[in-house]
Design an enzyme around this catalytic site. Structure first.
Site, short mmCIF file in Angstrom:
data_model
loop_
_atom_site.label_atom_id
_atom_site.label_comp_id
_atom_site.label_asym_id
_atom_site.label_seq_id
_atom_site.Cartn_x
_atom_site.Cartn_y
_atom_site.Cartn_z
N LYS A 1 4.12 -10.30 10.21
CA LYS A 1 3.27 -10.28 9.00
C LYS A 1 3.58 -11.51 8.14
O LYS A 1 4.74 -11.78 7.82
CB LYS A 1 3.57 -9.00 8.23
CG LYS A 1 2.71 -8.76 7.04
CD LYS A 1 2.63 -7.27 6.76
CE LYS A 1 2.03 -6.97 5.41
NZ LYS A 1 1.66 -5.57 5.26
N ARG B 1 -1.11 1.42 14.08
CA ARG B 1 0.12 1.03 14.77
C ARG B 1 -0.22 0.82 16.24
O ARG B 1 -0.99 1.61 16.81
CB ARG B 1 1.19 2.14 14.68
CG ARG B 1 1.68 2.40 13.26
CD ARG B 1 2.68 1.32 12.80
NE ARG B 1 3.06 1.53 11.41
CZ ARG B 1 2.42 1.04 10.35
NH1 ARG B 1 1.33 0.32 10.52
NH2 ARG B 1 2.84 1.27 9.13
N ARG C 1 0.84 -1.20 0.00
CA ARG C 1 0.00 0.00 0.00
C ARG C 1 0.88 1.25 0.00
O ARG C 1 2.02 1.22 0.46
CB ARG C 1 -0.90 -0.01 1.24
CG ARG C 1 -1.83 -1.23 1.24
CD ARG C 1 -3.04 -1.04 2.12
NE ARG C 1 -2.69 -0.72 3.48
CZ ARG C 1 -3.48 0.02 4.27
NH1 ARG C 1 -4.62 0.49 3.82
NH2 ARG C 1 -3.12 0.28 5.52
P1 ATP Z 1 -0.12 -0.74 7.18
O1 ATP Z 1 -0.75 -1.10 5.89
O2 ATP Z 1 -1.08 -0.82 8.31
O3 ATP Z 1 0.61 0.56 7.12
P2 ATP Z 1 2.34 -2.21 6.91
O4 ATP Z 1 3.40 -1.47 7.67
O5 ATP Z 1 2.42 -3.68 6.91
O6 ATP Z 1 0.92 -1.87 7.48
P3 ATP Z 1 1.90 -2.21 4.14
O7 ATP Z 1 1.91 -1.12 3.14
O8 ATP Z 1 0.60 -2.92 4.38
O9 ATP Z 1 2.44 -1.64 5.48
O10 ATP Z 1 2.93 -3.35 3.68
C1 ATP Z 1 4.17 -3.00 3.16
C2 ATP Z 1 5.23 -3.30 4.20
O11 ATP Z 1 5.31 -4.69 4.41
C3 ATP Z 1 6.63 -2.90 3.76
O12 ATP Z 1 6.88 -1.56 4.09
C4 ATP Z 1 7.52 -3.85 4.54
O13 ATP Z 1 7.77 -3.38 5.83
C5 ATP Z 1 6.64 -5.08 4.69
N1 ATP Z 1 6.98 -6.16 3.73
C6 ATP Z 1 7.50 -6.08 2.48
N2 ATP Z 1 7.63 -7.29 1.94
C7 ATP Z 1 7.19 -8.18 2.86
C8 ATP Z 1 7.07 -9.58 2.89
N3 ATP Z 1 7.40 -10.35 1.86
N4 ATP Z 1 6.58 -10.12 4.03
C9 ATP Z 1 6.21 -9.38 5.09
N5 ATP Z 1 6.29 -8.05 5.11
C10 ATP Z 1 6.78 -7.45 4.01
C1 BTN Z 2 0.62 -4.77 1.75
O1 BTN Z 2 0.63 -5.44 2.78
O2 BTN Z 2 0.97 -3.59 1.70
C2 BTN Z 2 0.13 -5.38 0.49
C3 BTN Z 2 1.11 -6.30 -0.14
C4 BTN Z 2 0.53 -6.92 -1.39
C5 BTN Z 2 1.54 -7.75 -2.14
C6 BTN Z 2 0.90 -8.48 -3.29
S1 BTN Z 2 2.02 -9.64 -4.03
C7 BTN Z 2 0.91 -9.86 -5.36
C8 BTN Z 2 0.39 -8.48 -5.71
N1 BTN Z 2 1.30 -7.80 -6.60
C9 BTN Z 2 1.84 -6.73 -6.03
O3 BTN Z 2 2.67 -5.98 -6.58
N2 BTN Z 2 1.37 -6.58 -4.79
C10 BTN Z 2 0.42 -7.60 -4.45
#
Ligand code: ATP
Ligand code: BTN
Length: 319
Positions: free
Chosen positions: A181, A314, A116
């Site tokens: 996560k 958070r 996101r």
């Molecule tokens: P929120 O959406 O509530 O802000 P979030 O911190 O998990 O939560 P997201 O945008 O949902 O943010 O997810 C992207 C984040 O997930 C990245 O900034 C990184 O910290 C983490 N991330 C990236 N790749 C992975 C992965 N393969 N597995 C787990 N976490 C990952």
């Molecule tokens: C998040 O937690 O911020 C969302 C992560 C979503 C990752 C998936 S992997 C398959 C699909 N292709 C992308 O580039 N993002 C989503």
């Protein structure tokens, strides 16, 4: 290089000579390709004198036939890529073409996997699931209400069935095991949400990944939780069946029919949190979700409702 990988994926030893003969190249060409596999795709390879080469861990490459055999009730066309920038980006490109919906885009790796708000989703080769399902939505806003939470339920159920019993949900759409996560969800939409539109349900699940230096928050994978190497084709098939089940219920009865089920796996209910929207922050206590999937937050003793794709939660230090 993928031909070589397909020969090695059984996890057995193969001599350089046999690999060279099967590929029609010299032993030194095989050696170069093996170095490439180790260096670029980060796949460790054992080399034993007299025996040959073996992948350090068996590899399950994505296979549309095997996915179909494990999910016979799903007739979604599947587009599988060895490497792509992002399965969501590819799905959005395909919507403009002649593809009938629903259809599914999968990849072995993503070079620009996205989370996101432009965050990066770490997507190493052949270890995880990078999954984008495209739906055409004709029912207007009601069909979109709570949709990302519904996808979260399907992902969580898939993980629980695979042995990750503690998988739970963080509002709006993360799947966590405790603080870690394990899966992320990114919905992207094109068209008119109040009329006809296409939505891409983008799902990343950490499956066999055991190390990832570049993930900057706590994370886990199915392998780390269960100790087993997982056949990703079976997991993709399971995920499809769970999505079909939950999407069908959502389409027929709306999110309110799934609210209680979501709440029963709501990990942060009762926790003190900060809700972040860009530069703004609201502190409160998570009360739950409402019948449309919005967050109910207790702020200074008053219940407030929040919804929208750009909100992040958070935990507060005092939670
Ligand atoms: P929120 O959406 O509530 O802000 P979030 O911190 O998990 O939560 P997201 O945008 O949902 O943010 O997810 C992207 C984040 O997930 C990245 O900034 C990184 O910290 C983490 N991330 C990236 N790749 C992975 C992965 N393969 N597995 C787990 N976490 C990952
Ligand atoms: C998040 O937690 O911020 C969302 C992560 C979503 C990752 C998936 S992997 C398959 C699909 N292709 C992308 O580039 N993002 C989503």
């Amino acid at each position: 290089m993928l031909k070589l990988l397909k020969l090695l994926k059984d996890g057995r030893f193969h001599s350089g000579e046999a690999l060279g003969a099967a590929l029609g190249v010299s032993r030194s060409a095989v050696w170069k390709q093996l170095q490439h596999l180790e260096g670029e795709l980060n796949l460790p390879i054992h080399k034993v004198r007299g025996k040959g080469y073996q992948l350090a861990a068996p590899l399950f490459l994505l296979d549309a036939e095997e996915i179909g055999a494990n999910a016979p009730s799903l007739a979604w066309p599947i587009h599988i890529f060895d490497s792509i920038d992002s399965t969501n980006a590819e799905a959005l490109r395909l919507i403009g073409g002649a593809c009938n919906t629903p259809f599914l885009v999968l990849a072995e790796q993503q070079s620009a996997g996205r989370g996101r708000r432009g965050r990066k989703w770490v997507s190493p080769f052949a270890q995880n699931i990078y999954y984008s399902l495209v739906l055409r939505i004709e029912g207007g806003l009601r069909q979109l209400e709570g949709l990302s939470l519904v996808v979260g339920l399907a992902v969580m159920q898939t993980l629980q069935n695979a042995g990750v019993q503690n998988a739970g949900l963080k509002w709006p759409n993360d799947v966590l095991v405790g603080p870690k996560k394990i899966a992320g969800i990114l919905l992207e939409l094109v068209g008119d949400p109040a009329d006809i539109c296409h939505v891409v349900l983008g799902i990343g699940i950490n499956v066999n990944m055991q190390s990832a230096a570049d993930v900057d928050q706590q994370w886990t994978s199915v392998h780390l939780e269960t100790g087993a190497s997982i056949n990703r084709n079976c997991l993709v098939a399971q995920l499809g069946m769970q999505l079909q089940h939950y999407l069908e219920r959502h389409r027929a009865f709306g999110f309110s029919a799934l609210q209680q089920e979501w709440e029963s796996s709501h990990l942060w209910r009762g926790r003190a949190v900060s809700l972040i929207a860009g530069v703004n922050q609201v502190d409160g206590v998570v009360l739950g979700i409402d019948s449309q999937g919005a967050l109910r937050l207790g702020v200074s003793g008053v219940e407030k409702i929040y919804s929208g794709g750009e909100l992040s939660l958070r935990l507060r230090d005092d939670s």
